[in-house]
Design an enzyme around this catalytic site. Structure first.
Site, PDB file in Angstrom:
ATOM      1  N   LYS A  33       0.825  -1.208   0.000  1.00 26.63           N
ATOM      2  CA  LYS A  33       0.000   0.000   0.000  1.00 26.63           C
ATOM      3  C   LYS A  33       0.862   1.263   0.000  1.00 26.63           C
ATOM      4  CE  LYS A  33      -3.916   1.868   2.696  1.00 26.63           C
ATOM      5  NZ  LYS A  33      -4.746   1.605   3.906  1.00 26.63           N
TER       6      LYS A  33
ATOM      7  N   SER B  57      -9.458   1.843   3.452  1.00 28.76           N
ATOM      8  CA  SER B  57      -8.576   2.589   2.574  1.00 28.76           C
ATOM      9  C   SER B  57      -7.574   1.731   1.806  1.00 28.76           C
ATOM     10  CB  SER B  57      -7.812   3.639   3.392  1.00 28.76           C
ATOM     11  OG  SER B  57      -6.971   3.023   4.340  1.00 28.76           O
TER      12      SER B  57
ATOM     13  N   SER C 193      -9.785  -0.479   7.526  1.00 34.89           N
ATOM     14  CA  SER C 193      -9.261  -0.273   6.181  1.00 34.89           C
ATOM     15  C   SER C 193      -8.669  -1.494   5.491  1.00 34.89           C
ATOM     16  CB  SER C 193      -8.204   0.840   6.196  1.00 34.89           C
ATOM     17  OG  SER C 193      -8.811   2.080   6.433  1.00 34.89           O
TER      18      SER C 193
END
Length: 470
Positions: free
Chosen positions: A80, A155, A179
């Site tokens: 990420k 997220s 997330s």
């Protein structure tokens, strides 16, 4: 027909050892599929095929010599955008962030590099990870492979989209209010938020003790294999666990016979749950009875801790934006700016009270609950994926605040307990539902063992290419 895209990390390791497949072949296949699918899903912010192939060639040479670095050698992974990768930028979903190469690997990245994995790229996220959907001023809109008109959640948006399509076997995300688990539920993959500190973090998140790192994968075994690697200590994180992790793969055996489980369809709150999601998750929870567990419908008995969450969350957003000028803020996600401005108004005493007293009270309450029940089962989310470009569904049942549709995830960031989202079926429209399993702090191996038992009983549905419904 069996394809490279169908193999798990565990299966790849066996194929490499038997010389039936090579890391270079796997890397090229992943790169080809990324090139083909990326226009539809938009899951990456950084890709470098040359680096990917160089890592794959180095892995292949090790396998040919009979000297792999471990079971993940040659397995393709993604990371990420808020996790450091030496030589690649870390922009945290913000168009205002520097595009200069980051100087060092974060702990999880370093452990993956040491294990010989092959980096496919960095994945998308909303700006500073502030919300549970997948758009940002930096990368635009990330889409859900099950229906590209819908979002993958956030997220860890790009990580989940990649996991759903097996664009790499292991995808490292972060979870500050859900997330990892939110996008796992929307995209039909496994998403684990480990106990806080089990996976070291550096740099430290502005969300502080809420923020966990964890993997998204297609299988529970791959999640366990990832945890064996990324769960190791790193002295750059003063809050991380200092012991070596257990062998999570070995711990998957044993089943759930005799375990005591609590099923809470609404966490005792006034939550609007989509009827299809309610039915799918209830059936999934009751399936544990077929495996020999005791399942009782009971709520954990705490009030919605949203004020505790938002006190810490908005203060973290304020810290993240502390040096952003008015002109900068005009170019940022307006929702993030609003949350940061809310955080700027919180007194230090209120922040400390939420961070210490309120968190501790909820954690103590859940410790007592887990003295009675080994695991808590809930829906991961009360709804299936909804249209892109929105923070909340258009039907208005959850208002305009994205946290209204995530009531099952954020309480367990506050308690720092391990929680996993498992795919548990599809709606009539073909969208995934997620079942959440929550354990007592430090009981990650138990959570994974129960997840593996469920997966064996009810294998997960797959999507092999982005679905276009319109």
């Amino acid at each position: 027909m069996t394809t490279i895209a169908s193999f798990s990390a565990v299966e790849l390791g066996k194929l490499y050892a038997d010389r039936e497949l090579s890391p270079v072949e796997v890397a090229k296949d992943a790169l080809d599929r990324i090139e083909r699918f990326e226009p539809d899903i938009n899951a990456f912010v950084v890709r470098d095929a040359e680096i990917t192939l160089n890592m794959a060639e180095a892995s292949q040479a090790r396998w040919l010599k009979g000297a792999p670095l471990g079971p993940l050698d040659g397995v393709p992974v993604t990371i990420k955008d808020n996790i450091g990768v030496a030589g690649w930028p870390m922009r945290r979903g913000s168009a205002l962030a520097s595009s200069a190469p980051w100087p060092e690997d974060s702990p999880a990245t370093a452990r993956l590099r040491e294990a010989g994995t092959v980096f496919l790229g960095k994945t998308t996220m909303p700006e500073y990870g502030w919300k549970g959907v997948g758009d940002s001023p930096l990368s635009g809109i990330t889409r859900n492979p099950w229906d590209i008109a819908t979002g993958p959640g956030g997220s860890s948006s790009g990580a989940a989209a990649c996991a759903a399509l097996n664009l790499g076997c292991i995808h490292i995300g972060t979870d500050g209010a859900g997330s990892v688990r939110i996008p796992a539920a929307f995209t039909g993959v496994v998403g684990l938020k480990p106990s806080y500190g089990r996976v070291p973090a550096y740099p430290v998140s502005t969300m502080g003790f809420l923020a966990h790192l964890g993997p998204l994968t297609r299988t529970v075994t791959d999640t366990a294999l990832a945890m064996n690697t990324i769960g190791r200590p790193d002295n750059r994180d003063m809050t991380a666990m200092i012991d070596e992790p257990p062998d999570y793969v070995a711990a998957l055996a044993g089943g759930v016979k005799g375990l005591r489980m609590a099923w809470s369809p609404r966490l005792g709150g006034d939550v609007t749950v989509d009827p299809e999601i309610a039915a799918l998750t209830r059936a999934a929870a009751m399936a544990f009875r077929d495996l020999g567990a005791t399942v009782e419908e009971v709520d954990p008995g705490f009030d919605d801790p949203i004020e505790t969450l938002m006190t810490i969350w908005s203060s973290g957003a304020a810290l993240a934006l502390r040096s952003a000028s008015a002109a900068d803020r005009e170019r940022m996600d307006p929702g993030l700016v609003a949350v940061a401005e809310q955080g700027e108004r919180i007194p230090a005493s209120g922040y400390v009270d939420a961070l210490l007293n309120q968190r501790n009270a909820l954690a103590h309450h859940m410790a007592q609950f887990h003295a009675r029940f080994d695991l808590l089962l809930t829906p991961t989310l009360p709804l299936p994926a909804f249209a892109v470009s929105r923070n909340t569904p258009g039907h208005g049942a959850y208002g305009e605040d994205w946290t209204r549709w995530t009531p099952f995830t954020y309480p367990f960031n506050i308690t720092q307990a391990p929680a996993i989202s498992l795919p548990c079926g599809l709606t009539a429209a073909g969208l995934p539902a997620g079942l959440q399993l929550v354990g007592a702090f430090g009981r990650d191996a138990l959570v994974l063992r129960a997840a593996a038992a469920f997966e064996n009983l009810r294998p997960f549905a797959r999507v092999d290419a982005p679905v276009k419904t319109v």
